[in-house]
Every structure is written in structure tokens, then in C-alpha cells.
Write a protein that holds these residues in place. Structure first.
Motif, PDB file in Angstrom:
ATOM      1  N   ALA A 120      21.194  25.348 -11.253  1.00 24.51           N
ATOM      2  CA  ALA A 120      21.931  24.222 -10.657  1.00 24.51           C
ATOM      3  C   ALA A 120      23.439  24.465 -10.583  1.00 24.51           C
ATOM      4  O   ALA A 120      24.110  23.914  -9.728  1.00 24.51           O
ATOM      5  N   GLY A 121      23.978  25.315 -11.458  1.00 29.46           N
ATOM      6  CA  GLY A 121      25.428  25.542 -11.434  1.00 29.46           C
ATOM      7  C   GLY A 121      25.875  26.576 -10.418  1.00 29.46           C
ATOM      8  O   GLY A 121      27.054  26.937 -10.393  1.00 29.46           O
ATOM      9  N   MET A 122      24.970  27.050  -9.567  1.00 28.32           N
ATOM     10  CA  MET A 122      25.311  28.128  -8.631  1.00 28.32           C
ATOM     11  C   MET A 122      25.219  27.647  -7.193  1.00 28.32           C
ATOM     12  O   MET A 122      24.431  26.763  -6.871  1.00 28.32           O
ATOM     13  N   SER A 123      26.019  28.277  -6.323  1.00 33.98           N
ATOM     14  CA  SER A 123      25.933  27.991  -4.884  1.00 33.98           C
ATOM     15  C   SER A 123      24.773  28.793  -4.284  1.00 33.98           C
ATOM     16  O   SER A 123      24.293  29.757  -4.888  1.00 33.98           O
ATOM     17  N   ASP A 124      24.350  28.406  -3.081  1.00 37.16           N
ATOM     18  CA  ASP A 124      23.278  29.151  -2.397  1.00 37.16           C
ATOM     19  C   ASP A 124      23.686  30.613  -2.198  1.00 37.16           C
ATOM     20  O   ASP A 124      22.861  31.516  -2.335  1.00 37.16           O
ATOM     21  N   ALA A 148      25.749  32.400  -4.057  1.00 39.76           N
ATOM     22  CA  ALA A 148      25.721  33.115  -5.342  1.00 39.76           C
ATOM     23  C   ALA A 148      24.281  33.438  -5.748  1.00 39.76           C
ATOM     24  O   ALA A 148      23.998  34.520  -6.268  1.00 39.76           O
ATOM     25  N   ARG A 149      23.373  32.497  -5.483  1.00 35.51           N
ATOM     26  CA  ARG A 149      21.951  32.748  -5.789  1.00 35.51           C
ATOM     27  C   ARG A 149      21.448  33.951  -4.995  1.00 35.51           C
ATOM     28  O   ARG A 149      20.754  34.811  -5.520  1.00 35.51           O
ATOM     29  N   GLU A 150      21.769  33.938  -3.718  1.00 40.22           N
ATOM     30  CA  GLU A 150      21.313  35.004  -2.810  1.00 40.22           C
ATOM     31  C   GLU A 150      21.839  36.356  -3.273  1.00 40.22           C
ATOM     32  O   GLU A 150      21.126  37.363  -3.250  1.00 40.22           O
ATOM     33  N   ALA A 151      23.098  36.378  -3.727  1.00 42.20           N
ATOM     34  CA  ALA A 151      23.754  37.641  -4.095  1.00 42.20           C
ATOM     35  C   ALA A 151      23.407  38.111  -5.505  1.00 42.20           C
ATOM     36  O   ALA A 151      23.701  39.251  -5.859  1.00 42.20           O
ATOM     37  N   ALA A 152      22.801  37.249  -6.302  1.00 47.80           N
ATOM     38  CA  ALA A 152      22.500  37.612  -7.705  1.00 47.80           C
ATOM     39  C   ALA A 152      21.516  38.784  -7.746  1.00 47.80           C
ATOM     40  O   ALA A 152      20.664  38.921  -6.866  1.00 47.80           O
ATOM     41  N   PRO A 153      21.623  39.633  -8.772  1.00 44.19           N
ATOM     42  CA  PRO A 153      20.742  40.812  -8.849  1.00 44.19           C
ATOM     43  C   PRO A 153      19.286  40.425  -9.117  1.00 44.19           C
ATOM     44  O   PRO A 153      18.991  39.331  -9.612  1.00 44.19           O
ATOM     45  N   ALA A 154      18.404  41.368  -8.822  1.00 40.39           N
ATOM     46  CA  ALA A 154      16.958  41.121  -8.978  1.00 40.39           C
ATOM     47  C   ALA A 154      16.605  40.780 -10.428  1.00 40.39           C
ATOM     48  O   ALA A 154      15.728  39.951 -10.676  1.00 40.39           O
ATOM     49  N   TRP A 155      17.294  41.409 -11.392  1.00 40.97           N
ATOM     50  CA  TRP A 155      16.950  41.135 -12.803  1.00 40.97           C
ATOM     51  C   TRP A 155      17.219  39.671 -13.152  1.00 40.97           C
ATOM     52  O   TRP A 155      16.473  39.076 -13.935  1.00 40.97           O
ATOM     53  N   PHE A 156      18.294  39.105 -12.601  1.00 43.19           N
ATOM     54  CA  PHE A 156      18.607  37.702 -12.887  1.00 43.19           C
ATOM     55  C   PHE A 156      17.523  36.796 -12.297  1.00 43.19           C
ATOM     56  O   PHE A 156      17.016  35.886 -12.968  1.00 43.19           O
ATOM     57  N   SER A 180       8.252  23.641 -22.764  1.00 41.46           N
ATOM     58  CA  SER A 180       9.377  22.873 -23.302  1.00 41.46           C
ATOM     59  C   SER A 180       8.850  21.521 -23.751  1.00 41.46           C
ATOM     60  O   SER A 180       7.804  21.069 -23.285  1.00 41.46           O
ATOM     61  N   ALA A 181       9.590  20.892 -24.654  1.00 41.46           N
ATOM     62  CA  ALA A 181       9.151  19.592 -25.179  1.00 41.46           C
ATOM     63  C   ALA A 181       9.000  18.604 -24.034  1.00 41.46           C
ATOM     64  O   ALA A 181       9.901  18.477 -23.202  1.00 41.46           O
ATOM     65  N   MET A 182       7.880  17.928 -23.987  1.00 38.01           N
ATOM     66  CA  MET A 182       7.605  16.922 -22.945  1.00 38.01           C
ATOM     67  C   MET A 182       7.749  17.492 -21.525  1.00 38.01           C
ATOM     68  O   MET A 182       7.966  16.755 -20.583  1.00 38.01           O
ATOM     69  N   ASN A 183       7.660  18.832 -21.396  1.00 38.64           N
ATOM     70  CA  ASN A 183       7.791  19.503 -20.096  1.00 38.64           C
ATOM     71  C   ASN A 183       9.079  19.095 -19.380  1.00 38.64           C
ATOM     72  O   ASN A 183       9.116  18.963 -18.161  1.00 38.64           O
ATOM     73  N   ARG A 184      10.165  18.920 -20.134  1.00 34.21           N
ATOM     74  CA  ARG A 184      11.422  18.463 -19.510  1.00 34.21           C
ATOM     75  C   ARG A 184      12.246  19.607 -18.928  1.00 34.21           C
ATOM     76  O   ARG A 184      13.169  19.369 -18.174  1.00 34.21           O
ATOM     77  N   GLN A 185      11.956  20.848 -19.350  1.00 38.15           N
ATOM     78  CA  GLN A 185      12.652  22.030 -18.808  1.00 38.15           C
ATOM     79  C   GLN A 185      14.177  21.806 -18.781  1.00 38.15           C
ATOM     80  O   GLN A 185      14.788  21.758 -17.723  1.00 38.15           O
ATOM     81  N   PRO A 186      14.808  21.701 -19.971  1.00 37.25           N
ATOM     82  CA  PRO A 186      16.205  21.277 -20.028  1.00 37.25           C
ATOM     83  C   PRO A 186      17.234  22.410 -19.948  1.00 37.25           C
ATOM     84  O   PRO A 186      18.396  22.199 -20.283  1.00 37.25           O
ATOM     85  N   VAL A 187      16.822  23.611 -19.520  1.00 35.57           N
ATOM     86  CA  VAL A 187      17.738  24.758 -19.554  1.00 35.57           C
ATOM     87  C   VAL A 187      18.030  25.237 -18.137  1.00 35.57           C
ATOM     88  O   VAL A 187      17.122  25.324 -17.310  1.00 35.57           O
ATOM     89  N   THR A 188      19.306  25.516 -17.867  1.00 28.80           N
ATOM     90  CA  THR A 188      19.689  26.105 -16.578  1.00 28.80           C
ATOM     91  C   THR A 188      20.376  27.449 -16.832  1.00 28.80           C
ATOM     92  O   THR A 188      20.859  27.707 -17.941  1.00 28.80           O
ATOM     93  N   PHE A 189      20.412  28.282 -15.790  1.00 26.84           N
ATOM     94  CA  PHE A 189      20.993  29.623 -15.893  1.00 26.84           C
ATOM     95  C   PHE A 189      22.009  29.838 -14.777  1.00 26.84           C
ATOM     96  O   PHE A 189      21.834  29.326 -13.667  1.00 26.84           O
ATOM     97  N   THR A 190      23.065  30.584 -15.089  1.00 28.01           N
ATOM     98  CA  THR A 190      24.037  30.968 -14.070  1.00 28.01           C
ATOM     99  C   THR A 190      24.285  32.471 -14.184  1.00 28.01           C
ATOM    100  O   THR A 190      24.116  33.057 -15.264  1.00 28.01           O
TER     101      THR A 190
END
Length: 264
Positions: free
Chosen positions: A175-179, A181-189, A201-211
Motif C-alpha cells: 500500500a505504501g508504493m506507487s504503481d 514503483a511496484r512495476e519497477a521492483a525486482p522479482a525477489w521483492f 494471521s490472527a483473525m485473517n486480518r493480514q496486518p502487514v505491508t511491504f515496501t
């Protein structure tokens, strides 16, 4: 077993692990228990934790079993670590999920539980030293109809994992990235995020984001405060970081909300 072979197996486990709520009433045998204990020992050393396998204690799940929320739940991994230690709670998520993936590769079913168990009863059956507390538990056992399940192909199990529950999208996980930046990010990311999308995740809330930060070629993991997961977010952060690391391949995390991942 070489590192690469083990890594490929862990990717397989990430791709087929699902939350299991119905178990066969067949106990975990002594040999399987020994193998699980052998998995836990190094994880406890690495994480400075006290993870333990507890068998044949259905009374811990009596209410959930009676209500139908769970079925034949009787064994659990007691996720025990230092009291009042935020980093230890994150490490517990990371290393206990590593044990979950090992159990998955043995054909066992698992379920992280935040509710659905009697915490006080569970604490009576595991060893909690001075200065330690019981954080959470992972139900473990033979999944219902496990003989038929073992006959399924990897592809069938992976397809079920992919489709069995709603998940936040790749865009929500980054969520913290632009379209751009997502497109340009490396394959490993991208591979790391996709593996984290399959994390429990607890209650399936998935509370983690990555940049991803292109300037220094690092990733960062963040707790999303809007997910409403304040009680278990650190545990879920550890679980998500492990899945990301497995998906990304070689690399290492710094602990903490906002901790950086250095890809090797």
C-alpha cells in the motif's frame, strides 16, 4: 540436505499450507513427536524462545470442539517466550511459523489460535519458566480425512491454498508504493510479497505491508494500524516476514515494525 533443497521444500510448504480446523482423532505418534521436537530445538536456540509440542490435551479446546468451530483439536505448539518483550513476540511468530511449515511438509495440519482455546488450561500443560509467558498456540494434528489428503497432488493442494479464502491484493500488501514503483521492483521483492500473502494471521486480518526502496535495494515490513490487529500484530509481523524471506530467497530481516530486509 543442502540449503537449496530445504529452501525449495519451504516454498512448497508455503504454497500448500492452509488453516485446518477439523482433525482426525488419530494421535500424533511418538516418532512424529520426536521429529517435531528436533525441529523445535534449534528454533528455540535461534529465537531465544521456549516453543513446545503438547499432545493429547483435548480439554484445551473443549469449548471450540463442542461448538463445531474446531473438530478433534487435541494437540498444540505452545508459543512461549519472554514476558513483555515486543521483539520476542515477533521472533515467536517467525520461528513458530517455521515449525508450522516443517509440520506441513510432514502432512500435518495446523491452525494459529488467538481465541478458540482455553489459555489457562493450555498453560497448565506446558512449561513456562520464570520471566516467560504463553503468547499463543498453534493447533496441530492429522487433518480430517488425512489419508485421502495425502493422495492429492502438490498442484491440487496449491490450487486449494490459492483459492480457499479471500486475501488482500498485491496492491494492498504494498500500500505504501506507487504503481510505477511496484512495476519497477525486482522479482525477489514481488516473490516475497506473494509468499507473505499466503501467510496465516490472527483473525485473517493480514496486518502487514511491504515496501521496496530502490535507492539501497532493501525491502521494509510495516504493521498496518488500520487492520485492527493490535493484540497479535507483532506475532503476525514475524509470520509474514518468514514467508517473505522464503519467497524472496536469500536474505535477512531486521526485527521490528519498519525493519529492513537485505537481499543477498
Amino acid at each position: 540436505m543442502g540449503g537449496m533443497a530445504e529452501h525449495n521444500q519451504l516454498i512448497d510448504a508455503v504454497n500448500i499450507r492452509t488453516a485446518i480446523r477439523s482433525f482426525d482423532d488419530e494421535p500424533i505418534d511418538d516418532d512424529t513427536a520426536r521429529q517435531l521436537d528436533m525441529t523445535l530445538a534449534p528454533l528455540n536456540l535461534l529465537g531465544d524462545l521456549h516453543l513446545q509440542l503438547v499432545r493429547n490435551r483435548p480439554q484445551v479446546f473443549a469449548e471450540a470442539n463442542a461448538s463445531g468451530h474446531l473438530r478433534n483439536a487435541a494437540n498444540y505448539l505452545a508459543v512461549v517466550g519472554p514476558k513483555n518483550d515486543a521483539e520476542a513476540k515477533e521472533r515467536a511468530g517467525f520461528y513458530a511459523e517455521r515449525a508450522v511449515l516443517a509440520a506441513t511438509l510432514r502432512g500435518l495440519g495446523t491452525l494459529w489460535v488467538a481465541g478458540s482455546w482455553d489459555r489457562a488450561e493450555a498453560a497448565r500443560h506446558c512449561h513456562i519458566r520464570n520471566g516467560e509467558e504463553l503468547y499463543l498456540a498453534v493447533v496441530i494434528g492429522h487433518p480430517e480425512h488425512h489419508v485421502e489428503r495425502l493422495a492429492k497432488s502438490y498442484e491440487e493442494l496449491a490450487e486449494f491454498q490459492r483459492t480457499h479464502r479471500p486475501t488482500k491484493s498485491f496492491e494492498q500488501f504494498t500500500a505504501g508504493m506507487s504503481d510505477e514503483a511496484r512495476e519497477a521492483a525486482p522479482a525477489w521483492f514481488k516473490a516475497g510479497v506473494e509468499a507473505a500473502m499466503k501467510a496465516p494471521s490472527a483473525m485473517n486480518r493480514q496486518p502487514v505491508t511491504f515496501t521496496y526502496n530502490a535507492d539501497d535495494d532493501t525491502a521494509a515490513a510495516h504493521i498496518d494500524p488500520s487492520a485492527g490487529d493490535e493484540h497479535w500484530a507483532l506475532n503476525d509481523l514475524g509470520i509474514a516476514k518468514l514467508h517473505f524471506q522464503i519467497g524472496a530467497g536469500q536474505g535477512q530481516w531486521a526485527w521490528g515494525d519498519g525493519g529492513l530486509f537485505l537481499h543477498k
